[in-house]
Design an enzyme around this catalytic site. Structure first.
Site, mmCIF file in Angstrom:
data_model
loop_
_atom_site.group_PDB
_atom_site.id
_atom_site.type_symbol
_atom_site.label_atom_id
_atom_site.label_comp_id
_atom_site.label_asym_id
_atom_site.label_seq_id
_atom_site.Cartn_x
_atom_site.Cartn_y
_atom_site.Cartn_z
ATOM 1 N N LYS A 1 -29.811 -6.996 -41.730
ATOM 2 C CA LYS A 1 -28.783 -7.827 -41.119
ATOM 3 C C LYS A 1 -27.792 -6.974 -40.336
ATOM 4 O O LYS A 1 -27.590 -5.794 -40.619
ATOM 5 C CB LYS A 1 -28.034 -8.626 -42.197
ATOM 6 C CG LYS A 1 -28.928 -9.583 -42.995
ATOM 7 C CD LYS A 1 -29.439 -10.717 -42.114
ATOM 8 C CE LYS A 1 -30.330 -11.662 -42.905
ATOM 9 N NZ LYS A 1 -31.641 -11.099 -43.231
ATOM 10 N N ASP A 2 -27.115 -7.623 -39.398
ATOM 11 C CA ASP A 2 -26.196 -6.937 -38.493
ATOM 12 C C ASP A 2 -25.002 -6.300 -39.188
ATOM 13 O O ASP A 2 -24.540 -6.770 -40.229
ATOM 14 C CB ASP A 2 -25.662 -7.926 -37.463
ATOM 15 C CG ASP A 2 -26.709 -8.287 -36.432
ATOM 16 O OD1 ASP A 2 -26.734 -7.649 -35.387
ATOM 17 O OD2 ASP A 2 -27.504 -9.199 -36.706
ATOM 18 N N LYS A 3 -24.487 -5.260 -38.540
ATOM 19 C CA LYS A 3 -23.251 -4.624 -38.990
ATOM 20 C C LYS A 3 -22.038 -5.379 -38.465
ATOM 21 O O LYS A 3 -21.124 -5.704 -39.227
ATOM 22 C CB LYS A 3 -23.208 -3.167 -38.516
ATOM 23 C CG LYS A 3 -21.908 -2.449 -38.844
ATOM 24 C CD LYS A 3 -21.943 -0.996 -38.377
ATOM 25 C CE LYS A 3 -20.645 -0.275 -38.736
ATOM 26 N NZ LYS A 3 -20.686 1.144 -38.313
ATOM 27 N N GLU B 1 -31.213 -8.350 -36.408
ATOM 28 C CA GLU B 1 -30.759 -9.640 -36.892
ATOM 29 C C GLU B 1 -31.817 -10.293 -37.746
ATOM 30 O O GLU B 1 -31.551 -11.205 -38.487
ATOM 31 C CB GLU B 1 -30.457 -10.559 -35.711
ATOM 32 C CG GLU B 1 -29.363 -10.059 -34.824
ATOM 33 C CD GLU B 1 -29.471 -10.616 -33.436
ATOM 34 O OE1 GLU B 1 -30.303 -11.501 -33.190
ATOM 35 O OE2 GLU B 1 -28.714 -10.165 -32.577
#
Length: 352
Positions: free
Chosen positions: A83-85, A346
């Protein structure tokens, strides 16, 4: 021969519909991602599942905290996807039950909240998810009617399943390094890094194949020799009957493109010729990918649960995408601008 990832070379599905413009990710809460698990913890077993909400951290950073501060061996930590930062994300992790008493240490990891926990019989593994729900703010975007017109087309025809920019590294240069590995067989870096770089090359070839099908009017079609994916069940089959074309138009099935390797189902006839056209473009052969397992990836994915809300700061888009797909592919269609990559994937990135 241009092996650098350049998103502008990939055509839109909706070029005649104007986009909403705008910008993304001014704040982490502008980009919200909720993992939809394939199953929930059953309440018993030797693995403790943790639902964590995080901001400003990659999945890898949370994993390293569990390893270094909680003391869980890395090979015993499970995640379903990355998942994104620069986002507010919710995802499941698994650790052995015996580390339960040390979870209070999570309070020391800024940007992370424990939302739920439960026991399960097996470790969580890559790909053990249905997909992700997104809620994303396009600041300054509008009007709402433009977004809705584009999303209605995507709902009817599917979202182009391009790999997003985060697959290709800084400056889009990873496919170049992957090409050097498959042609030369040598290179610096760990085995994991080499696999990732070759994976970037596979992804570039897939994107080129998708773009070619769009340009030839074959995006929502299947042709003899295609391997098609059934969206309802995930099954794949070789297209041999002309009547399968109607199922593709109804978005029941879609053509799949190659992630070249030694064990992927190979297309035949006219469909294979399209794949060969992409390989020839770069002086490549299927045999160059003999060290990779290979797989097939659908040309498009269904769009579900979409909604557009107007707000003073712009437009909120909510939608669900199945695992392996990228929100950036949908956002570029809606905005008609090339969107940022963020710092991490993502969606699930374990294909190929």
């Amino acid at each position: 021969m241009d092996l650098v990832y350049r998103p502008e070379r990939y055509p839109f599905l909706t070029p005649d519909l104007p986009g909403v413009g705008g910008t993304l990710r001014l704040l982490p809460q502008d980009f919200q991602v909720e993992e939809v698990p394939a199953y929930l913890p059953q309440g018993e077993g030797e693995h403790l599942y943790l639902l964590l909400e995080k901001e400003g951290l990659t999945t890898r950073q949370v994993l390293e905290f569990l390893r270094d501060q909680v003391g869980v061996p890395e090979k015993e930590i499970g995640v379903a996807g990355l998942k994104d930062k620069h986002a507010r994300t919710r995802q499941w992790f698994s650790i052995p039950k015996r580390y339960e008493d040390a979870l209070c240490l999570l309070e020391g990891l800024r940007g992370v909240r424990l939302l739920d926990a439960g026991l399960h019989a097996n470790k969580l593994r890559t790909g053990h998810l249905k997909g992700n729900r997104f809620r994303i703010l396009i600041r300054g975007g509008g009007p709402k009617e433009r977004a809705e017109a584009i999303l209605r087309v995507l709902q009817a025809k599917g979202v182009p399943n391009y790999y997003g920019p985060q697959r290709f590294g800084l400056g889009g240069l990873n496919p170049v390094r992957g090409y050097e590995l498959v042609k030369g067989g040598k290179g610096r870096g760990s085995p994991w890094l080499k696999r990732f770089l070759v994976g970037s090359l596979q992804s570039l070839l897939f994107n080129d194949w998708l773009a070619l099908r769009l340009e030839r009017g074959l995006y929502d079609r299947v042709i003899p020799g295609d391997w098609a994916k059934k969206h309802a069940t995930g099954g794949e089959f070789l297209v041999e009957r002309p009547e399968e074309a109607e199922r593709a138009l109804r978005l029941e099935i879609s053509a799949t493109g190659p992630l070249f390797g030694k064990k992927y189902p190979e297309a035949q006839g006219e469909a294979r010729a399209l794949e060969d056209e992409v390989l020839v473009r770069y002086g490549l052969r299927r045999e160059d990918f003999a060290l990779r397992r290979g797989a097939r990836r659908p040309i498009r994915v269904p769009l579900e649960e979409w909604r557009v809300e107007e707000a003073p700061e712009g437009l909120w888009l909510s939608f669900f995408l199945p695992k392996g797909s990228y929100a950036t592919s949908l956002l570029r269609e809606v905005m008609k601008v090339e969107v940022d990559a963020g710092d991490s994937p993502e969606g699930e990135e374990g294909e190929g």
